[in-house]
Write a protein that holds these residues in place. Structure first.
Motif, mmCIF file in Angstrom:
data_model
loop_
_atom_site.group_PDB
_atom_site.id
_atom_site.type_symbol
_atom_site.label_atom_id
_atom_site.label_comp_id
_atom_site.label_asym_id
_atom_site.label_seq_id
_atom_site.Cartn_x
_atom_site.Cartn_y
_atom_site.Cartn_z
ATOM 1 N N LEU A 2 14.535 2.270 -13.640
ATOM 2 C CA LEU A 2 15.160 2.260 -12.309
ATOM 3 C C LEU A 2 15.386 0.832 -11.827
ATOM 4 O O LEU A 2 16.413 0.530 -11.214
ATOM 5 C CB LEU A 2 14.307 3.043 -11.312
ATOM 6 N N ALA A 3 14.431 -0.049 -12.108
ATOM 7 C CA ALA A 3 14.592 -1.455 -11.720
ATOM 8 C C ALA A 3 15.789 -2.068 -12.447
ATOM 9 O O ALA A 3 16.583 -2.811 -11.850
ATOM 10 C CB ALA A 3 13.313 -2.234 -12.025
ATOM 11 N N ARG A 4 15.939 -1.748 -13.732
ATOM 12 C CA ARG A 4 17.082 -2.282 -14.498
ATOM 13 C C ARG A 4 18.405 -1.713 -13.981
ATOM 14 O O ARG A 4 19.417 -2.420 -13.934
ATOM 15 C CB ARG A 4 16.905 -1.979 -15.982
ATOM 16 N N LEU A 5 18.404 -0.430 -13.612
ATOM 17 C CA LEU A 5 19.616 0.169 -13.044
ATOM 18 C C LEU A 5 19.991 -0.527 -11.737
ATOM 19 O O LEU A 5 21.164 -0.829 -11.496
ATOM 20 C CB LEU A 5 19.417 1.666 -12.789
ATOM 21 N N LYS A 6 19.000 -0.788 -10.911
ATOM 22 C CA LYS A 6 19.261 -1.451 -9.634
ATOM 23 C C LYS A 6 19.865 -2.839 -9.856
ATOM 24 O O LYS A 6 20.835 -3.213 -9.199
ATOM 25 C CB LYS A 6 17.967 -1.553 -8.825
ATOM 26 N N ILE A 7 19.314 -3.578 -10.798
ATOM 27 C CA ILE A 7 19.832 -4.914 -11.107
ATOM 28 C C ILE A 7 21.259 -4.819 -11.637
ATOM 29 O O ILE A 7 22.142 -5.577 -11.240
ATOM 30 C CB ILE A 7 18.917 -5.641 -12.124
ATOM 31 N N CYS A 8 21.489 -3.866 -12.516
ATOM 32 C CA CYS A 8 22.818 -3.699 -13.115
ATOM 33 C C CYS A 8 23.840 -3.298 -12.056
ATOM 34 O O CYS A 8 24.966 -3.799 -12.045
ATOM 35 C CB CYS A 8 22.756 -2.649 -14.218
ATOM 36 N N LEU A 9 23.460 -2.397 -11.141
ATOM 37 C CA LEU A 9 24.394 -1.901 -10.129
ATOM 38 C C LEU A 9 24.595 -2.877 -8.974
ATOM 39 O O LEU A 9 25.645 -2.861 -8.319
ATOM 40 C CB LEU A 9 23.912 -0.557 -9.582
ATOM 41 N N ASN A 10 23.615 -3.711 -8.699
ATOM 42 C CA ASN A 10 23.685 -4.652 -7.584
ATOM 43 C C ASN A 10 23.324 -6.068 -8.024
ATOM 44 O O ASN A 10 22.345 -6.627 -7.565
ATOM 45 C CB ASN A 10 22.744 -4.219 -6.460
ATOM 46 N N PRO A 11 24.112 -6.657 -8.909
ATOM 47 C CA PRO A 11 23.759 -7.986 -9.424
ATOM 48 C C PRO A 11 23.718 -9.049 -8.328
ATOM 49 O O PRO A 11 22.969 -10.016 -8.429
ATOM 50 C CB PRO A 11 24.841 -8.290 -10.444
ATOM 51 N N ALA A 12 24.469 -8.887 -7.258
ATOM 52 C CA ALA A 12 24.505 -9.884 -6.199
ATOM 53 C C ALA A 12 23.176 -9.977 -5.473
ATOM 54 O O ALA A 12 22.790 -11.049 -5.009
ATOM 55 C CB ALA A 12 25.617 -9.555 -5.193
ATOM 56 N N GLU A 13 22.472 -8.860 -5.379
ATOM 57 C CA GLU A 13 21.162 -8.857 -4.696
ATOM 58 C C GLU A 13 20.119 -9.652 -5.474
ATOM 59 O O GLU A 13 19.144 -10.110 -4.911
ATOM 60 C CB GLU A 13 20.657 -7.423 -4.509
ATOM 61 N N GLN A 14 20.316 -9.786 -6.760
ATOM 62 C CA GLN A 14 19.333 -10.448 -7.607
ATOM 63 C C GLN A 14 19.514 -11.965 -7.646
ATOM 64 O O GLN A 14 18.659 -12.693 -8.093
ATOM 65 C CB GLN A 14 19.387 -9.894 -9.034
ATOM 66 N N ALA A 15 20.660 -12.420 -7.151
ATOM 67 C CA ALA A 15 20.968 -13.875 -7.200
ATOM 68 C C ALA A 15 20.200 -14.642 -6.157
ATOM 69 O O ALA A 15 19.706 -14.185 -5.205
ATOM 70 C CB ALA A 15 22.459 -14.094 -7.012
#
Length: 190
Positions: free
Chosen positions: A177-190
């Motif tokens: 789920l964490a990987r899905l979140k990163i993949c779907l919302n890459p801008a949040e991880q920047a």
């Protein structure tokens, strides 16, 4: 009567920025769309403005039109409706639509709780993005998440089904789920 096939043809050409097709589309559909805007807004000047904004939007978004989601007139009417409601929100007017004298298919689309064509397109895009990100997960993590969320199994039921310790399943689901979140919302991880 406006022929849906002709409208579809013009929309395809408008998507390629064909000005003649846009003029033909405008000439054929603007009287009906203007009447629709006027029924919502009750002010000619405001309806004219909304119609103009709507056709700018149609010009810019014709490439996103999908015939499988809506008839051309329904798609364009939805754009007009949304622009009209935006105008009403700006002026704080009350919405009243005289549905006795308007196209029944358009009125049905307006009253429907189904997603609008634009909403359906966004849902479709979100589904594609989710599928793309889901496919990037390790196969066992995909399987654990699918069993938990698509088959509505508890972590212990997933562990039993996969014949693995519950701690492993919980870790795989959490990491997946964490990987899905990163993949779907890459801008949040920047």
């Amino acid at each position: 009567m406006l022929e849906p096939e002709q409208l579809k043809t013009w929309l395809v050409k408008v998507a390629r920025k064909d000005a003649e097709a846009f003029r033909a589309l405008y000439d054929a559909s603007s009287p009906k769309l203007f009447g629709f805007a006027l029924r919502i807004l009750h002010k000619r000047e405001l309806a004219e403005e909304v119609l103009q904004e709507s056709f700018v939007s149609i010009w810019n978004n014709a490439g996103t039109y999908q015939a499988s989601l809506a008839a051309p007139m329904t798609w364009m009417s939805t754009i007009v409706r949304n622009k009209a409601f935006d105008a009403l929100r700006k002026t704080d007017q009350i919405v009243e639509i005289d549905d006795d004298s308007f196209d029944p298919a358009v009125m049905a689309a307006l009253e429907s709780s189904d997603p609008t064509p634009i909403e359906a397109l966004q849902l479709s895009d979100q589904s594609k993005a989710l599928a793309r990100c889901f496919a990037r997960l390790e196969s066992l993590h995909r399987q654990a998440i699918a069993l938990a969320f698509f088959h509505d199994l508890s972590h212990s039921e997933v562990a039993e089904q996969m014949k693995l310790p519950i701690g492993t399943i919980k870790t795989w689901v959490r990491r997946g789920l964490a990987r899905l979140k990163i993949c779907l919302n890459p801008a949040e991880q920047a």
